[in-house]
Design a protein around this motif. Sequence first.
Motif, PDB file in Angstrom:
ATOM      1  N   GLN B  53      17.387 115.751  22.061  1.00 22.27           N
ATOM      2  CA  GLN B  53      17.155 114.396  22.592  1.00 22.27           C
ATOM      3  C   GLN B  53      15.781 113.887  22.179  1.00 22.27           C
ATOM      4  OE1 GLN B  53      19.352 112.645  23.842  1.00 22.27           O
ATOM      5  NE2 GLN B  53      20.848 113.876  24.928  1.00 22.27           N
ATOM      6  N   LYS B  57      14.848 110.745  19.496  1.00 24.81           N
ATOM      7  CA  LYS B  57      14.361 109.562  20.218  1.00 24.81           C
ATOM      8  C   LYS B  57      14.103 108.405  19.238  1.00 24.81           C
ATOM      9  CE  LYS B  57      11.243 110.112  23.533  1.00 24.81           C
ATOM     10  NZ  LYS B  57       9.910 110.338  24.139  1.00 24.81           N
ATOM     11  N   ARG B  76      19.981 107.069  18.361  1.00 22.12           N
ATOM     12  CA  ARG B  76      20.502 108.420  18.624  1.00 22.12           C
ATOM     13  C   ARG B  76      21.870 108.523  17.963  1.00 22.12           C
ATOM     14  NH1 ARG B  76      17.381 110.390  22.760  1.00 22.12           N
ATOM     15  NH2 ARG B  76      16.342 108.749  23.944  1.00 22.12           N
ATOM     16  N   ASP B 101       9.752 103.776  26.539  1.00 23.68           N
ATOM     17  CA  ASP B 101      10.246 105.146  26.646  1.00 23.68           C
ATOM     18  C   ASP B 101      11.269 105.236  27.769  1.00 23.68           C
ATOM     19  OD1 ASP B 101      10.599 107.847  26.591  1.00 23.68           O
ATOM     20  OD2 ASP B 101       8.476 108.294  26.310  1.00 23.68           O
ATOM     21  N   PHE B 102      12.383 105.878  27.453  1.00 22.37           N
ATOM     22  CA  PHE B 102      13.454 105.938  28.455  1.00 22.37           C
ATOM     23  C   PHE B 102      13.026 106.727  29.688  1.00 22.37           C
ATOM     24  CE2 PHE B 102      17.418 107.038  30.417  1.00 22.37           C
ATOM     25  CZ  PHE B 102      18.219 105.939  30.170  1.00 22.37           C
ATOM     26  N   GLU B 103      12.110 107.673  29.516  1.00 23.40           N
ATOM     27  CA  GLU B 103      11.688 108.509  30.646  1.00 23.40           C
ATOM     28  C   GLU B 103      11.167 107.671  31.807  1.00 23.40           C
ATOM     29  OE1 GLU B 103       9.017 111.572  29.381  1.00 23.40           O
ATOM     30  OE2 GLU B 103      10.540 112.416  28.039  1.00 23.40           O
ATOM     31  N   ALA B 106      14.200 106.520  33.616  1.00 19.80           N
ATOM     32  CA  ALA B 106      15.262 107.506  33.875  1.00 19.80           C
ATOM     33  C   ALA B 106      15.579 107.588  35.359  1.00 19.80           C
ATOM     34  CB  ALA B 106      14.810 108.862  33.358  1.00 19.80           C
ATOM     35  N   ASP B 111      22.769 107.924  32.347  1.00 20.85           N
ATOM     36  CA  ASP B 111      22.817 108.950  31.294  1.00 20.85           C
ATOM     37  C   ASP B 111      22.189 108.393  30.017  1.00 20.85           C
ATOM     38  OD1 ASP B 111      23.362 110.948  29.540  1.00 20.85           O
ATOM     39  OD2 ASP B 111      25.535 110.963  29.830  1.00 20.85           O
ATOM     40  N   ILE B 112      21.135 109.066  29.578  1.00 23.12           N
ATOM     41  CA  ILE B 112      20.394 108.605  28.389  1.00 23.12           C
ATOM     42  C   ILE B 112      21.295 108.526  27.149  1.00 23.12           C
ATOM     43  CG2 ILE B 112      19.617 110.934  27.783  1.00 23.12           C
ATOM     44  CD1 ILE B 112      16.971 109.708  26.886  1.00 23.12           C
ATOM     45  N   LYS B 113      22.349 109.359  27.128  1.00 21.51           N
ATOM     46  CA  LYS B 113      23.217 109.394  25.945  1.00 21.51           C
ATOM     47  C   LYS B 113      23.931 108.066  25.712  1.00 21.51           C
ATOM     48  CE  LYS B 113      24.273 114.294  25.804  1.00 21.51           C
ATOM     49  NZ  LYS B 113      25.211 115.324  26.213  1.00 21.51           N
ATOM     50  N   TYR B 115      22.553 105.245  25.914  1.00 20.78           N
ATOM     51  CA  TYR B 115      21.601 104.269  25.350  1.00 20.78           C
ATOM     52  C   TYR B 115      21.111 104.786  24.004  1.00 20.78           C
ATOM     53  CZ  TYR B 115      21.888 102.320  29.968  1.00 20.78           C
ATOM     54  OH  TYR B 115      22.378 101.756  31.130  1.00 20.78           O
ATOM     55  N   ARG B 204      24.028  99.262  25.752  1.00 19.74           N
ATOM     56  CA  ARG B 204      24.679 100.484  26.235  1.00 19.74           C
ATOM     57  C   ARG B 204      26.085 100.573  25.657  1.00 19.74           C
ATOM     58  NH1 ARG B 204      28.438 102.138  29.728  1.00 19.74           N
ATOM     59  NH2 ARG B 204      28.065 103.961  31.051  1.00 19.74           N
TER      60      ARG B 204
END
Lengths: 382, 378
Positions: B53, B57, B76, B101-103, B106, B111-113, B115, B204
Amino acid sequence: MSWSQVLELIQNILITQTGIPHVTWGQAVMLLIGLLFLYLAIGKEFEPLLLLPIGFGIFLVNFPLTPLMGFTEHGTPELIRVFYKYGVEWEVIPCVIFLGLGAMTDFGPLIANPKTLIIGAGAQLGVFVTYIGVLFFGFTLKEAASVGIIGGADGPTTIYLTAKLAPHLLGANALAAYSYMAMVPLIQPPIMRLMTTEAQRKIKMSQLRYVSPREKLLFPLIAITLIVLLIPAVAPLMGMFMFGNLMRESGVVKRLSDTAQNSLMNIVTIFLGLSVGATMQAEVFLNWKPLLIFGFGLLDFVICTFGGILTVHIMNLFLKDKMNPLIGSAGVSAVPMSARVSHVEGLKADPNNWLLMHAMGPNLAGVIGSAAAAGMFIAMFQ
Amino acid sequence: MIKIYKKGVHAILNIKVLSALMIYSLVLFSITLTTVYASSNDKQNKNSMVSGQELEKPKPVFTRNGGEISAKLIPRAKSTSVILNFKVTKGGKLLDVKGMDFEKAARPEVDIKNYKSALFVVQIGDVSPAGSDATVNISSDFFASGTEYRVFNEKLPKPWFNSECHNVASKGRVRELMITVKDGGPFDSDGQANGSITFVGGPRDSFWGYALGTLFIRFFGIFLVLSVLMIGMMLSGVVFSRMEAKKAEKESDAAANDDLDTTTDSITEEAVEETQFVEAEADSADTGSEETGLDADASIDTVEDYEIAAAITIAMHLYFESSKIPEYTEAPAYVKPPVSAGMQPAGAGQTAQTNTWSNDGRAQMMRDRLQAYSRGNR
């Protein structure tokens, strides 16, 4: 210079210029793993051509402070990093190995019985099942694809795809692929026996037809045209493979063909093995992912074997001349090991049943199938 | 069930299987031990967790072209870059677009996947009158018909929600996402109707939908590719078989004519000198029928000849090969066939159809043919 200064100097030398104080537990474990693979290669003769350089690569790079896989202050790559960068990272070596493999391959059994190509496709089932399986464990799509291809049982394809999609998993994937390829005679027979009856194992297949040299000569041209038109992404691998085969079948460039089969192949194998082994440094390799990769790699092989045999069963529903389902397991492209396993299992059922050349068809189809699967994955991420 | 159980136990007790399992257990055990050790050591843990991941990024690079800002990034699960174009079509002016930053956004429910192409902070100014709407237009050929644009506003109790954007097809394969953002509304992260909008969010796509969908398509794609190749090979096989058959027919005709000529010549030599051409022709016809008779006899001999030829071939093959070190005897134990396979000199497992001598010969020839494929699994 006083004694204390001398002692300080010695201390500094020992601490900064020798490796002993810098050895970590992780490195110690990796050194043992390296030795283990050297033992498997030398003592057990498990894929020695690959496992010996890989094992030594692991062993060598896990000594502390060694200038092998890093970069100098000026950004110049160190020795094995050079092999890795120009051979693997630039995706040169897997393609050169495919050139050699093409020059080594006689496609006669596949040309004589093209139906076996479907078995080669069916045997890729595990690649896709594993791809989904590892996604549940937090792998990214690219990582999942690179792990899935292990079941295709094709070392260069695995390395090519992994170097392209998930280079940080290269060591684990390559090691899993080559280790399980060496274990094909142990992994496949129980599945083959489980999925076939005694009567099915005794099915005798009719003699393969004669394939003329002209037909063999045209095969690489026909095959590359059709494959590259449908999956352009696989052109580097398949292009080299069919070029090698064309050199072989043309008969006019024997020197080139011999070089591709022997000298060139051996040279790149040395660099490939060392480079792959050298990627397995403790700080990169020792986490939970290699564990999962080894676990899923085994599952992958099992499902690919299952997929190949299942495909033959399905094909037999429609075929007048039934095929022996034992040749289905040869759909994984561990050439010629899995064909030999089919043959031996057939002989166990009936000492007069000679399946070897019949199994070579799906075996060669497996090479094309796994390369096609790799091409599909590459195209998916474009 | 008992039979399967017994077979399973037998397989497990097989020493080769056992030794291989032990070796691999050792590897896995050592890796597990080290993993536990590494987990307990923060410093080493930081180094060891090479995350896919993290490596994947997206790192967008922005360029401005008049009122439009383009973000170029490798999303990704992609290896090639895509371009997302941002512009404000109504109600304001696009000031800036930044990556986020997605963090920072979060949340357990997200689910980051899903995006794939990062999050963006879109700054819109000159919204007049303050508190009115502005329309943001984001276009790319990376978007699919199912692409949504999710908004993140950490000031809200539920920070993540769907923007309900209009997803419309544009020229080529480009799709446009049109989102209406109200100054001071829920999409505005500054929360104030002050003529300026900070709009945080990202496109998304359903990760699992894509992963499973592409799985089936690509698996059957392999069947399709190899089926096309199979059809191509079958067609070329038919053509080549016919060509070979014609060639063989021509050769046999030529051979028959040669024989006929030879026979005719010999008869002509024996014939009286004053024999007429017509008589000679009649003679040749008779000779032809005699020849057929000879062929019938020859075909009986041929079967025996084949047997003798095969026996001589195998005998010679074994003789010549015995001077070499056979690869077979050097092969690892696990590739050698069992005695029950009928390939050993012992007489066990043989039927009326086979004997050790012929089986050894066939096995030897098979092994020699297999050498052509020997590639050391490279």
